[in-house]
Each structure stands twice: as C-alpha cells, then as structure tokens.
Design an enzyme around this catalytic site. Structure first.
Site: not given
Lengths: 479, 489
Positions: A79, A154, A178
């Site tokens: 990420k 997210s 997330s």
C-alpha cells in the site's frame, strides 16, 4: 513456462527448491499486471525493474546455495502509505506526489529480508481516508470482479491486486476497516492484527492509536504466513508489543472443535439480507465443524462509529499538519508563510482529507475537547470493556465484515455519512485494539462476494486463524 | 503557571515598589539536557555543528517516522526533579499543535496535565523559598534565521533559513510558582538553578548559547489584593537582562495603571539594546494548541527503585556545598569566595586541602584565587597547597611570598612549598629584625613619618617601601604595619 502456483507458500517452496525461479514467478505476475492494470488501476507505481533486480538476487542466492527466507520469490504489493527507500510514496495525495522516502518502513525491511519481491505501490483513498478508493488523487481502483464497482477501501489497491492475481499477497493498513472491508468486497482474505503486533514505523500515520498494518491473501494460511513475517517487536515503534512474532500458520488447519464462537445478539442493523444470511450460514458451518455458538452482548457497539469519527479525525488533524510545504512534498508559494501553508494544503489535500482535518481540529479545540474528544475516549473504553466481558465466555466473535457487497462508483461518494456506515462492523475492533480478519464466505447480492469477520481478543491471532481456517474450509466445501 | 488569587508571600517594605506596588513574578526556565542524543531519536545532541547535520527521519518529522523516548533524558529530568524537591510521578506526553517552519511535525511533543516532576521548591542562598510547580520534558524546535526585512523576525523577511540540528533536543521546562517579589530574587533563582543544573550534570545551562532560556511572567498589585494581569516576557538572554526586563516591565505596568489604564494579557519581547519590552502578541492572537495525548508514545512510570537509584547518585547540591565551606571556614554562605568555589565545583578540593592539614581560610582563598581555570578538580596535590597555607599561617612566609610560591606550584602542577621558598631565598624574618628595619626607615624619612603620625595614612607607603626594599620583600607587610602602628602610638 511452468505453471505458477497461486499461493505465497507454494511459490516460496517452489522457488526455494529450484522448481521455479523468482524471476519466472515475477514475470508471470508482471504479465498479468500488463494485461489488466489499465482496467483495474490497483497501482500508483509498478516497480518492475527494482523487482527484477530483487528476484535475480534471490535466484543468485539459491544458485549459490545461500539460505533464503520464508517468502523467497513471492511477489507482494505494498500500500502506498508505507515508506519505501528511494521509491515514491504518495498516500495517493497530491501533497506527497514525487516524495521518495530516505528509509524503508519496518514491514518493508522484514519482507525484503524474508525474500519477498515488491512489485509496486498500491492505490488507496487519500491518506487512507475512505471506504471505496474513490478518494485517491490519482483515480479510483476498480473491483477486479466487476469493474463497474468499487474494490472497497481504503486499501482498495492492495485488495484488487490480490483479487486480480497481480501478486499472491499484499500489505494494507487498517484504521477502521481499511483491510477487512476491501478484502470482503474483493473476495480475498484480509487481516488486521492486534494493535502493536506489527510495527507502524514507516507507515504514514492517519490515526496513530488505530492504524495497524496487515496482509491480504487468497488463502487464510498465506495471510498467517505474512503476519508471522511482519509481526514482532520493533524498537522503532514505542507502541510495538515487546514480544516475538507468534507462530500462526499451524493454527489455520487446527479446526474449531471445542471452540466457543460468539454471536452478537445486539448487533447494529443495516446489513443487507444476503449478508446476514451468509453470517447465519457461517455459524452453522462452524457449529457443524465442532464449535459451540454462544450469544454475547456488546451494548456500546452502536456508539463506535461516532467515537471513531471523533478520535480518528482528531489524530489525523495533528498527524497531517506536518504537510506544510516547508520540508518536502508540494509547496504552493504565496506572500508569506501562513499564506503558503494555506495555499499548499488547499491545493494538496482532497475534500475528504480536508473534511476530517476540520472535524478533528474542531473536536480538539479549547472548549470542545471534553464534549467531543474526551467523550469519544470514554466510549472507546466502554467498547473495550464490552469486548473484555464477551471474551470471558467466547474465544472469538463472528459478524459481517461489511454490511454491503461491492457498490457502484459514485453510489456513495457524495454522501459521506452513508460511506462512513460501511465501517460499522469493522471500527469496534480498531477502537479496542483487537485483531480481526475477513474471510470470503460465499456470495450475496449480484453474485458478489460476502466477507465474514472473525474477531478475537488482543493477541488472540491463533484462535482467529483457527476459525478463519475453518470458515475457508467450509466455504470451499460449500461452493 | 497557576496564579493563586491571594499570595501568602509578601514583599518586605524595602522590596516594595514606589506607590505601594508589589511585583509578582513567576519564571519559566527551559534547559537543554546534556544527553548524547536527542529526546526521540538517535541523532547527536550537539551545539555549534554545521546546519542540518544532526538530523534523521524522526527529527525532520518525515511521514511515517515515530518517536522513541531517550531513557537518559528521563533520568536527567528526574535528577532535576529530585534536586528541586519535586514529586516524581507516572506521566504521559501530549502533542502541542501549532504551525511554525522550525517545528517539523507542526506539533511539539511536550507534557501537559501529567508532568514527570511536580510540586517542588527551591531555597535560595538568601533564605527565600520559591515554589516549583512542575519540571516537565519536551522537545526543542529547530532554529530559524529570517533573512531580509528590518526586524530579523519572520514578518517582513525575504526568506528564512531552517536548521534542524536543535529540533528534538531534550528540554526540561521548570515552571516556578509566582513567588518571586523582586528582580534580585529572580536573578538569584536563575543563578541558583544554573548552579544546580551544572552540579547534577543535567545541563551545561549556558544562557548565552541558549541551553538555558528564561521567560518571565510579571504582574503588579497592591499587597492584600488579587494578582494583577500578567505579561509574559520573552527573549531574556542573560541573568542581568532578566533583572532589567522585570524591573522595566513592572514600572511599565505601574505607569499604565497609575495613568488610569488597564494591563492586557500579552506576550512581550525584551529588547536588551533599547532596554524595553514591546508587544509580541496579545491574548486574542494566542494559538489554541489543541493538546491531546501523544498516541505514538506510552506512559512513563518510573519505578521507586529507579527513582531511589537516581536520588542516591545525586552529588551534593550547591546549598550543601556552601554549607560545608561555611562549616569549614566560617565564611558566610553568600560570600564571594564560597559562591565562587561552589560555582566552580572546587568545594571538594578545598576540603581536601583542609583534610591534608591545611589552614581552612587560606585554603579557600588560595583555591579561589589560583584555580580560576582549573575546573572542579585542580591537578595540584592538595597536600602541596596545605603545606603552603601552614607556612603562611605560621609566618614562615609573607603573604606576598606565599603568593609567589603558590603561582609556582600551580604552574608546575605541584611542588614542595618549603623547598620552593628556600630556592627563592624566602625566609621569614623574625620580628626583632623587622623592628630594627622600621626604626631605620623612620630615621631615613622623618617627614613621611611625621605626616603618618599626623594621620595621613598614605604617607605610610614611603616608609613601607623602604623596608621592603631593604628586606628584599622578605618582611611580612602585616608585621610591618603592626609595628608602625604601635610606634605611632
């Protein structure tokens, strides 16, 4: 080209034994990225050249008979809110566009040491604020299962990367769901470990007391393997739990005989009927596998969302204040320093980030602190007490991961409140600091995957993976 | 700083300001701790390096960097707390949020409602006791240099240069209670604090290098009435400036009130060259720092064992050192020789000279006179100094001769005083020989003698000069003047 296995553990075994080269494995994944990335947009950056160099180095080690780590040659996506030395780390924000950290996050260091090969930095809602990845400054990620739908967020890019086969595993971060929510929406496994089990050093902070790094994988065993590699004490993170990484892979296949699984009788409503049906099916499957289902009550759960949307923005308003145009990232020049701050932050942050900064600033302001932030901290303690009480009678708790299956683009983007409700079942564990994971368990509306969430008390990862493994086995058998 | 509305501490009549006003002062003193590394990272804590050398991801507030507390800094802060009679307690850190270019994270990690050290006091040499509300740990900011513009401040400058070497250096902020009633007390408090900080090795406490910085909260009122509105005075860079700034500020406030005005709560800047304060910012402009508990750090809870360990390792404090020298010599604890010896940390050396058989008063005087540059532990064997004090005490050497021998001993890092005196031909003259010389000198200059006898003390110089010349400096000046006085009758 030989057939490339789909799981990290099989890839690592094949590479370590010489059956496959790390380079072959990598090229197969880069080819898949090449083929579908334009549609999916899982990545902010694909680091193909650096990955090739890394894969070749592992192959050289194997050829020379040098020992390799447990993830030798396993492609992994990271990420884009975790620092990678010399490699752009943007948090999907214009304010950090082009910034190259001078250091690696601890998790990145540990993955490299274990032989994992980073294929790229994945897209996210800007600064991890969102539940659909639509808040990225660089464009949304699409759900590989249905590209008209969001992948969740997210960590939508990391979930989509695994779902699309771009990498067998990836890392996300989970502040209010997330990792788990996009895992559910993309039909993969996602784990949020106990707060403090995995070092946050090098994770760009959203809400420091809630943020935790964890893996995405196609199997529960792979998720356990990655957790083992990244967990364990780190002196660079004061909130890191001072103990070694636990052994978890073995728990996955241990079964649930004799385990007590909690069913929350006062669970806040709002889940789609198909999602609720899958939860019922999960309880049935676990009962069939030898577990006892026990009713528990979590009376404060209904306040979790409100508490979260005070605590997380409050911390974020402080954490994101450093993006001031002085030392790195975007700077928009203006007549004086204060005007420069304003112009830089106005141009650099997206709407959702600004919304949370304002919310958090307000919650911490003189005269409002006690009524908002102070009260939210009390709710947080109540929720932790509720869980402690529940875990006196059960080993783990089951609930949906997301109230909904993957939704369409734009469906919720203009209504922050309905977007925030996506995290209603995931947020409580962040507030309590507990571990939880999402395991795909069949499908709901539109044939889209439903994730079932397994919650456990602090450092209860082994119990969590036992239940996760059993759900995975039952889901496989059922479909 | 918490002001109690009515104070039990009242200025004495001679400390009152004209018009029946009394000043009320509280001091906030920041000291940089003498650690090897920064408060939350491994970068060196060093003054005077090239700009932006002692930096790292934590210091620069890079995204993803996290603070890790320096244990040594906690220990030094505990030393300060113990030296100031504070309670050492379980404590946490808070974030103090504000934007400024030299504040890398846009928040300072500090302590708020739960400081490490609380509720102490400091007894000054003059006997006044000043309350210490708290002494808490926090990190320093970087250093801004504003280039261009008239004021050297950020407003109106063309550009600013940032040096982050100082960012993250450990500080302890020592907050006094508003117990100070005169600028003299304020100076004494800071001076005593500085001696303590040096003595316990917590800080080099140099105001000129900024490792010790002082802000003063000043208000005025009439005793028996509530405290007045206070102003905070910043940019006070020496103890002398502190006294001037407080006196100026108290007068300024009295003038305003006397002419019918009211004092606004504000932060004021001391201009040492102009000798005045001017407004920096008013209360309305004050930042809301939005303090909240720092989530990246955990609670600090010093164990009783650790506290006792630190306490046991504390060296004697300046007050105890002064008391020791007073016991030894009879000199007042406020006398210059005692203060100087303690400031230099040479009290133990004075004691060693006495323990080696030296004369206590002469030991103190020799040490303060001859070892200004020697540091706390002069390299000269204490026994050598002791031997010299005895030679002088027993009138084997004159004061002048002793001084010469002392200089030689110091220069050589030691030596046998008697042997050096003999080599220089110094020998004490017996009193009868000096008496003869006095009589000869009187006979040689009867005019000077007559003037001396008439009460003109200066005339003695001519007679003494003759005697010294005749004795080649061997005559003891004190013996000479005693004989002259007895001859004069």
């Amino acid at each position: 080209m030989a057939t490339i296995p789909t799981t990290a553990s099989e890839i690592a075994a094949a590479v370590a034994s010489g059956a496959l080269t790390a380079r072959e494995v990598l090229e197969a994944h880069l080819a898949r990225i090449q083929e579908r990335e334009a549609d999916i947009h899982a990545f902010n950056l694909v680091t193909a050249d650096a990955a090739r160099a890394q894969a070749d180095a592992i192959d050289a080690d194997i050829a020379a008979g040098r020992p390799v780590g447990p993830l030798a040659g396993v492609p992994i996506a990271i990420k884009d809110n975790m620092c990678t030395h010399g490699i752009e780390t943007t948090c999907s924000s214009k304010i950090l566009e082009g910034w190259k950290p001078p250091y690696d996050a601890t998790v990145v260091t540990r993955l490299r040491a274990a032989g994992a090969v980073m294929v790229g930095k994945t897209n996210l809602d800007e600064f991890a604020m969102g539940s659909s990845t639509e808040n990225s400054a660089f464009g949304a990620t699409r759900n590989p299962l249905d590209t008209s739908r969001v992948p969740g967020g997210s960590s939508g890019g990391s979930a989509a990367a695994v779902a699309a086969g771009f990498s067998p595993v990836s890392l996300g971060s989970d502040t209010g769901g997330s990792i788990r929510q996009p895992a559910a929406l993309c039909g993969v496994v996602g784990v949020k470990p106990t707060y403090g089990l995995v070092s946050r050093y090098g994770l760009v902070a959203y809400a420091s007391s809630l943020d935790q790094i964890g893996p995405f994988a196609t199997t529960v065993a792979d998720a356990a393997l990655i957790t083992e590699v990244i967990a364990g004490h780190d002196v660079m993170d004061s909130t890191s739990i001072p103990q070694d990484a636990p052994s978890l892979v073995g728990a996955v296949s241990q079964g649930v005989t004799g385990m007590r699984i909690g069913r929350v009788v006062d669970l806040p409503g709002g889940a789609e009927p198909e999602v609720s049906a899958r939860l019922d099916a999960a309880f049935e499957a676990l009962a069939a596998a030898g577990a006892t289902i026990v009713d528990v009550t979590l009376p404060s759960l209904g306040y979790a969302l409100t508490a979260y949307y005070l605590i997380a923005p409050a911390e974020a308003s402080s954490n994101l204040a450093r993006f001031d145009g002085v030392r790195y990232g975007l700077r928009v020049n203006a007549v004086d320093t204060n005007a420069m701050y304003g112009a830089t932050r106005a141009a650099g942050f997206g709407d959702e980030v600004k919304r949370r900064i304002m919310l958090g600033t307000y919650a911490l302001s003189a005269g409002y602190y006690d009524a908002y932030y102070g009260k939210a901290l009390k709710v947080r303690r109540l929720i932790a007490q509720d869980f402690d009480k529940a875990y006196e009678s059960v080993d783990t708790i089951l609930m949906p991961t997301s109230p909904l299956v993957a939704f369409k683009f734009g469906e919720k983007a203009d209504d922050p409140m309905s977007m925030y409700l996506c995290d209603i079942y995931t947020i409580p564990t962040n507030l309590a600091g507990h571990p939880a994971m999402s395991v795909p368990f069949g499908t709901g509306a539109h044939g889209l995957p439903v994730g079932i969430q397994v919650l456990a008390p602090a450092l209860g990862e082994a119990a969590m993976f036992r239940v996760g493994g059993a759900l995975e086995a039952a889901a496989g058998g059922a479909q | 700083m918490s002001d109690s509305p009515l104070s039990s501490i009242v200025a004495t009549p001679e400390q009152m300001l004209p018009g029946g006003w009394e000043m009320v002062v509280g001091l906030e003193v920041h000291v940089e701790l003498a650690t090897a590394t920064k408060l939350f990272s491994g970068s060196p804590n060093r003054f005077g390096d090239e700009p932006n050398i002692n930096i790292d991801p934590v210091t620069l507030g890079l995204p993803g960097a996290l603070p890790v507390l320096n244990k040594k800094a906690v220990e030094l802060a505990m030393r300060i707390g113990l030296a100031l009679n504070c309670r050492i307690q379980r404590c946490i850190f808070h974030r103090k949020n504000y934007f400024y270019p030299d504040q890398p994270k846009a928040y300072q990690i500090s302590q708020y409602d739960l400081p490490l050290n609380a509720d102490g006091h400091l007894e000054l040499p003059s006997g006044v006791v000043i309350g210490v509300e708290r002494a808490h740990l926090e990190e320093d900011t970087g250093k801004s240099t504003h280039v261009g513009g008239a004021t050297g401040r950020i407003h109106g400058s063309d550009y600013s240069l940032m040096d982050f070497n100082r960012a993250g250096v450990p500080l302890v902020e020592i907050v006094s209670r508003p117990d100070i009633r005169t600028s003299e007390q304020a100076r004494e408090y800071v001076s005593e604090l500085r001696s303590i900080l040096e003595a316990i090795g917590a800080s080099d406490a140099k105001m000129e290098e900024g490792s010790m910085r002082c802000d003063a909260n000043v208000s005025v009122h009439k005793p028996g009435t509530p405290f007045g509105t206070r102003c905070e005075i910043k940019n006070v860079n020496s103890i002398r400036a502190l006294g001037r700034a407080i006196d100026y500020e108290a007068r300024r406030q009295i003038d305003i009130i006397d002419s019918g005005g009211v004092i606004r709560q504000e932060t004021r800047h001391w201009d040492d060259a102009e000798g005045r304060t001017h407004t920096l910012r008013t209360k309305e402009d004050a930042d809301d720092y939005r303090y909240f508990p720092e989530p990246d750090l955990v609670t600090v809870d010093p164990s009783q064992e650790w506290i006792e360990e630190v306490r046991a390792a504390l060296p004697p404090l300046p007050a105890a050192r002064r008391a020791m020298l007073h016991e030894l010599t009879g000199y007042d604890i406020r006398s210059e020789a005692v203060v100087v010896a303690v400031e230099r940390g040479q009290h133990e050396y004075v004691k060693a000279v006495v323990d080696a058989g030296g004369d206590p008063v002469k030991a103190l005087i020799y040490v303060t006179q001859a070892f200004a540059e020697a540091g706390a532990s002069p390299a000269v064997p204490a026994a050598d100094i002791a031997a010299l004090t005895i030679l002088e005490r027993d009138n084997k050497l004159s004061a002048t001769q002793a001084k010469t021998v002392l200089a030689e001993i110091v220069a050589n890092g030691g030596g046998d005083a008697a042997a050096i005196a003999a080599a220089k031909g110094f020998e004490a003259m017996d009193t009868s020989a000096v008496e003869t010389m006095v009589d000869e000198a009187i006979a040689a200059d009867p005019d000077a003698w007559a003037k001396y006898c008439a009460g003109e003390e200066k005339a003695a110089g001519a007679i003494v000069g003759r005697i010294m010349k005749a004795s080649k400096g061997k005559a003891d000046g004190k013996v000479v003047s005693a004989i002259m006085q007895s001859r004069r009758g």
